[in-house]
Scaffold this motif. Structure first.
Motif, PDB file in Angstrom:
ATOM      1  N   UNK B 280       3.139   8.537  12.912  1.00 17.90           N
ATOM      2  CA  UNK B 280       3.810   9.710  13.486  1.00 17.90           C
ATOM      3  C   UNK B 280       4.407  10.504  12.326  1.00 17.90           C
ATOM      4  N   UNK B 282       7.007  11.915   9.937  1.00 15.50           N
ATOM      5  CA  UNK B 282       8.306  11.390   9.528  1.00 15.50           C
ATOM      6  C   UNK B 282       8.518  11.699   8.063  1.00 15.50           C
ATOM      7  N   UNK B 283       9.435  10.954   7.460  1.00 12.56           N
ATOM      8  CA  UNK B 283       9.745  11.142   6.051  1.00 12.56           C
ATOM      9  C   UNK B 283       9.720   9.785   5.374  1.00 12.56           C
ATOM     10  N   UNK B 284       8.985   9.676   4.287  1.00  8.92           N
ATOM     11  CA  UNK B 284       9.043   8.467   3.462  1.00  8.92           C
ATOM     12  C   UNK B 284       8.801   8.852   2.008  1.00  8.92           C
ATOM     13  N   UNK B 291       3.734   8.732   8.884  1.00 10.93           N
ATOM     14  CA  UNK B 291       4.298   7.452   8.464  1.00 10.93           C
ATOM     15  C   UNK B 291       4.042   6.425   9.569  1.00 10.93           C
ATOM     16  N   UNK B 293       5.530   3.891  11.551  1.00  6.67           N
ATOM     17  CA  UNK B 293       6.939   3.624  11.801  1.00  6.67           C
ATOM     18  C   UNK B 293       7.132   3.184  13.242  1.00  6.67           C
ATOM     19  N   UNK B 294       8.247   2.498  13.485  1.00  2.00           N
ATOM     20  CA  UNK B 294       8.538   2.102  14.856  1.00  2.00           C
ATOM     21  C   UNK B 294       9.365   3.200  15.526  1.00  2.00           C
ATOM     22  N   UNK B 295       9.787   2.940  16.751  1.00  3.48           N
ATOM     23  CA  UNK B 295      10.460   4.013  17.490  1.00  3.48           C
ATOM     24  C   UNK B 295      11.853   4.311  16.949  1.00  3.48           C
ATOM     25  N   UNK B 296      12.341   3.485  16.020  1.00  7.10           N
ATOM     26  CA  UNK B 296      13.609   3.760  15.354  1.00  7.10           C
ATOM     27  C   UNK B 296      13.434   4.446  14.003  1.00  7.10           C
ATOM     28  N   UNK B 297      12.188   4.738  13.647  1.00  4.80           N
ATOM     29  CA  UNK B 297      11.973   5.346  12.331  1.00  4.80           C
ATOM     30  C   UNK B 297      11.971   4.343  11.193  1.00  4.80           C
ATOM     31  N   UNK B 298      11.936   3.050  11.533  1.00  3.42           N
ATOM     32  CA  UNK B 298      11.811   2.039  10.488  1.00  3.42           C
ATOM     33  C   UNK B 298      10.341   1.942  10.091  1.00  3.42           C
ATOM     34  N   UNK B 299      10.099   1.841   8.799  1.00  2.00           N
ATOM     35  CA  UNK B 299       8.728   1.802   8.313  1.00  2.00           C
ATOM     36  C   UNK B 299       8.057   0.490   8.724  1.00  2.00           C
TER      37      UNK B 299
END
Lengths: 265, 429
Positions: B280, B282-284, B291, B293-299
C-alpha cells in the motif's frame, strides 16, 4: 492557552525548565506501560512523551529499538496508545505522542489528530516528518487543536530554523547533537548554541532532547532550555525494574532525580 | 502545494518520493543535491566518470542475443544487456563510481553503504579502495550468511562489514543502521545509497547514474535489429537497474516497460516481496512509495530467494510509473526464477544473478504471451557467482544430494524435493 502553553508558562513562573519524559507505549506490556507513564507524572514529569513503537525507528539507538521490538512482539497496536494518553491526562499530566510518520499516515492524519485530541493529547512529535512534507498533517493538527512539534538540529540552517519553528506549536524539539537517541556522557556543547540560534527566530519554548540521562545533565540543559527531554535512560530504568522485580521504583527514582535537576538551573 | 506550505517539496514523482527523514539530514541532502547538480554541469566530472566507465568498469557492456534461451520464450528474440560483465559483476558499479566521485568533490573522507545481496557493498568497497576512502558496509545478518562470499570480498577490499541483527536482519534493517550512522557522522561521511529510493536527491541521482545502461542498450539494439525493443524486462528490488534501463525508453510509447518483483513463495502465501501486488502507499526510508505494511503501518517482512530483491519497499519513481500506467509490474516466484536461472546456464553458458533471473523468467513469460518475433530486451543486472551455493542447495547439486544434477529439464519440473529447500533462508538451512 493550549495545554502545552500552560505547562511552560507555569514552569517559567517557577523559574525552572519542564521535564519531558519519554516512554514507548506497550513496553514492557500494555498495562505496565500505562502504569509507568502515570508514575512519570507522579514523580515529577511535566510532559509525557508517549512513544509509538515502530518497526523501523531510524532515529533511535539500541535501548529504544529493543523496547519497541518488545512492544510489537507483545502485540502493540497503534490505537492502544490512546489509552496511554488518557492515563497520563487522568493523572494530571500533559501528553504528547512521538511517532514516526508511517503509522500516522496509515491511521489517517485527520483521524489521528481527532482521536488524539479526544483522548486528551496535546501534540505530536514527528522525528521523520519535516514541515516541508507536512501540509496535510499541519491542517489536521490545526483543525483538531493538537500541536505539531517538529525537530530542529545542529545542522539546520538559520532559514530552516525559522521555517520549522513557524510550523511548530506548543514547543520546538531541539536535537542536542547529531545522532540517534541514547544516553551520552555529555550533552554536546552544540546544544546551547542551537537553542540560542533557535531563540533568535521564535518565541516558542524550546525543549532539548538526545543524550540527557542524569540530574546533572538535566540541570545543565535547564540552564539554557525551556524543557529537558529524557528518553533512553527512563526506558532502561523501566526495563531494569521489570527484569529485577523492582517494578516501577527505579523509574520513579530516576524521574524524581531528573525533576530536581530541572529545578537546579 | 498550498500557500501555507513553508518549505518546498523536493523530489516528487506525482504522489511519490519526497524527503521523509530527520531534519538533521536535510543539510547533507541539500549539499549532495547541489554537488550533483554542479557535477552534472561540469565537463570535467563527466569526462572522469566516462573514463572510469571505460577503463575501470569495462563499459560499454555487450548486448548478447540468446537464441537457445529464446527457444523457450515462444518465438521471441531475446537480448541481454550484460551488466553482469562489469567490473565487480553487477550494474551497481555505475552509480557507485558516480557517487564516489561526488564524495571526493564534497571533501568527505568516508562512505557508508547498505547492501542486500552484497553487490552494492562490493561495488562501494571497490570504489572506496580506488579513491582512498574509508568504507563501512551495513548488511543484514541473515544476508551475511546467505551471501558470505561477498562479505569476504568486501573485507578483502578493505571495507568494514557490520552485520545488522535488528528487526528482520535483512536489507531494510541495514538501511536503518546506515541512516543512523549517517545522521551521527554526516559531517565527514557520505551515505552511498545503492538504489533508487530514499530521500531526494537519491532516487533521481541514482537513476541518472544508471541511465547509461539504457542509453547503451538502445544504440546497440538499433544496430542489431534496426529498431526499438518491443518489451524491456528488468527485476525490481529497490529498482535501480530497472530505472537505468527504462529511462531511455520511457518516452518511446511503443516500448512496453515491465518490472518483475520477487514473488517469493507466492503472493498468496504472504512470503514475498511483491510490493505492487499487496503493498500500500506509505513511507519508508525517506520516500513516499509502496510499502509492504500491516494495517498499523508497521513494515512487514519480505521474503525472496534473492537477497537483492528481499526488500519491503520500492523506489518512488516506480510507484509513479505504475500509477501513470507507463510501466507494469508483475511478481515472479522463487521457483520460476530458479528455473530461468538454470535455463540460462544450460542454454547459453551464462550464470545470472538470482535477482536478474527474475527478469529472465519475466522475459520467458512475456515471450510466450507475445507474437513470434517480438523483441525483448532484458537487463541482466548481475552475475551469479555469489549465488552458486544458494543454487547448488536449491537444485541439490552438492555432495550426496547431487543425484539430480542432470539436465535443465529437471529444473523446469520444479526444484527437487530431496533435500527440501528453504527458499527464504537461502543457504543457511
Amino acid at each position: 492557552m493550549s495545554a502545552l502553553d500552560a505547562v511552560f508558562a507555569s514552569c517559567r513562573d517557577q523559574g525552572r525548565a519542564a521535564l519531558v519524559a519519554y516512554l514507548p507505549a506497550g513496553f514492557p506490556d500494555a498495562a505496565s506501560s500505562r502504569e509507568a507513564m502515570v508514575a512519570l507524572v507522579e514523580a515529577g514529569a511535566d510532559i509525557v512523551e508517549v512513544g509509538v513503537p515502530y518497526t523501523d525507528p531510524l532515529m533511535d539507538g539500541p535501548v529504544i529499538q529493543d523496547a519497541a521490538d518488545r512492544a510489537l512482539a507483545g502485540g502493540f497496536r497503534v490505537r492502544d496508545l490512546l489509552g496511554n494518553v488518557e492515563a497520563v491526562a487522568a493523572a494530571g499530566g500533559s501528553a504528547v505522542v512521538m511517532s514516526y510518520w508511517n503509522p500516522i499516515l496509515r491511521y489517517g492524519p485527520d483521524d489521528f489528530a481527532r482521536d488524539l485530541a479526544a483522548a486528551g493529547g496535546a501534540g505530536l512529535i514527528t522525528p521523520d516528518l519535516i514541515p516541508d512534507e507536512a501540509a496535510d498533517w499541519r491542517a489536521a493538527a490545526q483543525a483538531h487543536g493538537v500541536a505539531p512539534i517538529f525537530l530542529v538540529a545542529p545542522s539546520s540552517t538559520d532559514a530552516r530554523l525559522a521555517m520549522t519553528t513557524s510550523a511548530c506549536r506548543g514547543f520546538v524539539y531541539a536535537a542536542s547533537t547529531m545522532g540517534v537517541t541514547g544516553t551520552r556522557a555529555s550533552v554536546g556543547g552544540g546544544a546551547a548554541d542551537l537553542v540560542a540560534r533557535t531563540r533568535a527566530v521564535t518565541d516558542l519554548p524550546i525543549s532539548v532532547g538526545l543524550g540527557v540521562s542524569t540530574r546533572e545533565q538535566a540541570a545543565e540543559v535547564a540552564s539554557f532550555a525551556d524543557g529537558v527531554i529524557v528518553g533512553s535512560a527512563l526506558v532502561r530504568a523501566l526495563g531494569e525494574g521489570t527484569a529485577s522485580g523492582a517494578g516501577l521504583d527505579p523509574l520513579r527514582t530516576l524521574t524524581a532525580d531528573l525533576a530536581e535537576g530541572v529545578r537546579q538551573r | 502545494m498550498t500557500q501555507t506550505e513553508p518549505g518546498v517539496q523536493l523530489g516528487r514523482f506525482g504522489d511519490f518520493g519526497g524527503r521523509f527523514v530527520p531534519e538533521a539530514l536535510i543539510a547533507a541532502l541539500d549539499e549532495l543535491d547541489a554537488a550533483r547538480t554542479a557535477a552534472t554541469a561540469d565537463p570535467e566530472f563527466s569526462r572522469e566518470l566516462a573514463r572510469l566507465h571505460r577503463d575501470y568498469t569495462g563499459r560499454p557492456t555487450p548486448l548478447t542475443e540468446v537464441p537457445r534461451f529464446a527457444e523457450h520464450a515462444g518465438g521471441a528474440r531475446v537480448f541481454l544487456k550484460r551488466e553482469d560483465l562489469t567490473h565487480t559483476g553487477s550494474h551497481k558499479i555505475n552509480n557507485v563510481l558516480g557517487q564516489a566521485l561526488l564524495t571526493v568533490r564534497m571533501g568527505k573522507k568516508r562512505v557508508i553503504a547498505e547492501t542486500g545481496a552484497g553487490q552494492h557493498g562490493v561495488a562501494t568497497a571497490t570504489a572506496a579502495a580506488l579513491m582512498g576512502l574509508d568504507c563501512t558496509v551495513y548488511m543484514g545478518e541473515k544476508d551475511t550468511r546467505r551471501q558470505s562470499l561477498n562479505v569476504a570480498r568486501m573485507r578483502l577490499l578493505g571495507a568494514e562489514v557490520v552485520p545488522v541483527s535488528h528487526g528482520s536482519s535483512t536489507l531494510k534493517d541495514a538501511i536503518n543502521e546506515a541512516l543512523r550512522d549517517w545522521v551521527t557522522n554526516v559531517e565527514d561521511t557520505h551515505y552511498l545509497l545503492g538504489t533508487v529510493t530514499g530521500p531526494h536527491p537519491f532516487p533521481t541521482m541514482v537513476r541518472d547514474f544508471h541511465r547509461i545502461i539504457g542509453d547503451e542498450a538502445h544504440d546497440q539494439l538499433r544496430e542489431l535489429t534496426g529498431g526499438l525493443p518491443d518489451i524491456v524486462c528488468a527485476c525490481v528490488g529497490g529498482g535501480s537497474n530497472a530505472m537505468g534501463i527504462f529511462q531511455r525508453f520511457r518516452d518511446e510509447p511503443g516500448v512496453r516497460l515491465v518490472g518483475f518483483e520477487a514473488g517469493g513463495e507466492g503472493v498468496a502465501t504472504g512470503r514475498h516481496a511483491a510490493r505492487f501486488s499487496s503493498g500500500e502507499p506509505g513511507v519508508l526510508h525517506g520516500a513516499a512509495t509502496y510499502v509492504l505494511q500491516d494495517e498499523d503501518g508497521q513494515t512487514l517482512e519480505s521474503h525472496s530467494v534473492s537477497a537483492g530483491l528481499d526488500y519491503p519497499s520500492v523506489g518512488p519513481e516506480h510507484a509513479y510509473l505504475r500509477a501513470s500506467g507507463r510501466a507494469e509490474y508483475q511478481p515472479v516466484n522463487d521457483d520460476e526464477a530458479m528455473e530461468a536461472f538454470a535455463l540460462l546456464c544450460r542454454t547459453e553458458g551464462i550464470l545470472p544473478a538470482i535477482e536478474s533471473a527474475h527478469a529472465l523468467a519475466g522475459a520467458l513469460r512475456m515471450g510466450k504471451e507475445a507474437e513470434p518475433g517480438t523483441v525483448i530486451l532484458v537487463n541482466l543486472s548481475g552475475r551469479g557467482d555469489k549465488d552458486v551455493e544458494t543454487a547448488a542447495t536449491w537444485f541439490g547439486l552438492t555432495g550426496e544430494d547431487a543425484v539430480r544434477a542432470e539436465a535443465p529439464g529437471d529444473a523446469s519440473d520444479g526444484p527437487p524435493t530431496d533435500p527440501p529447500h528453504a527458499p527464504s533462508e537461502g543457504i543457511e538451512s
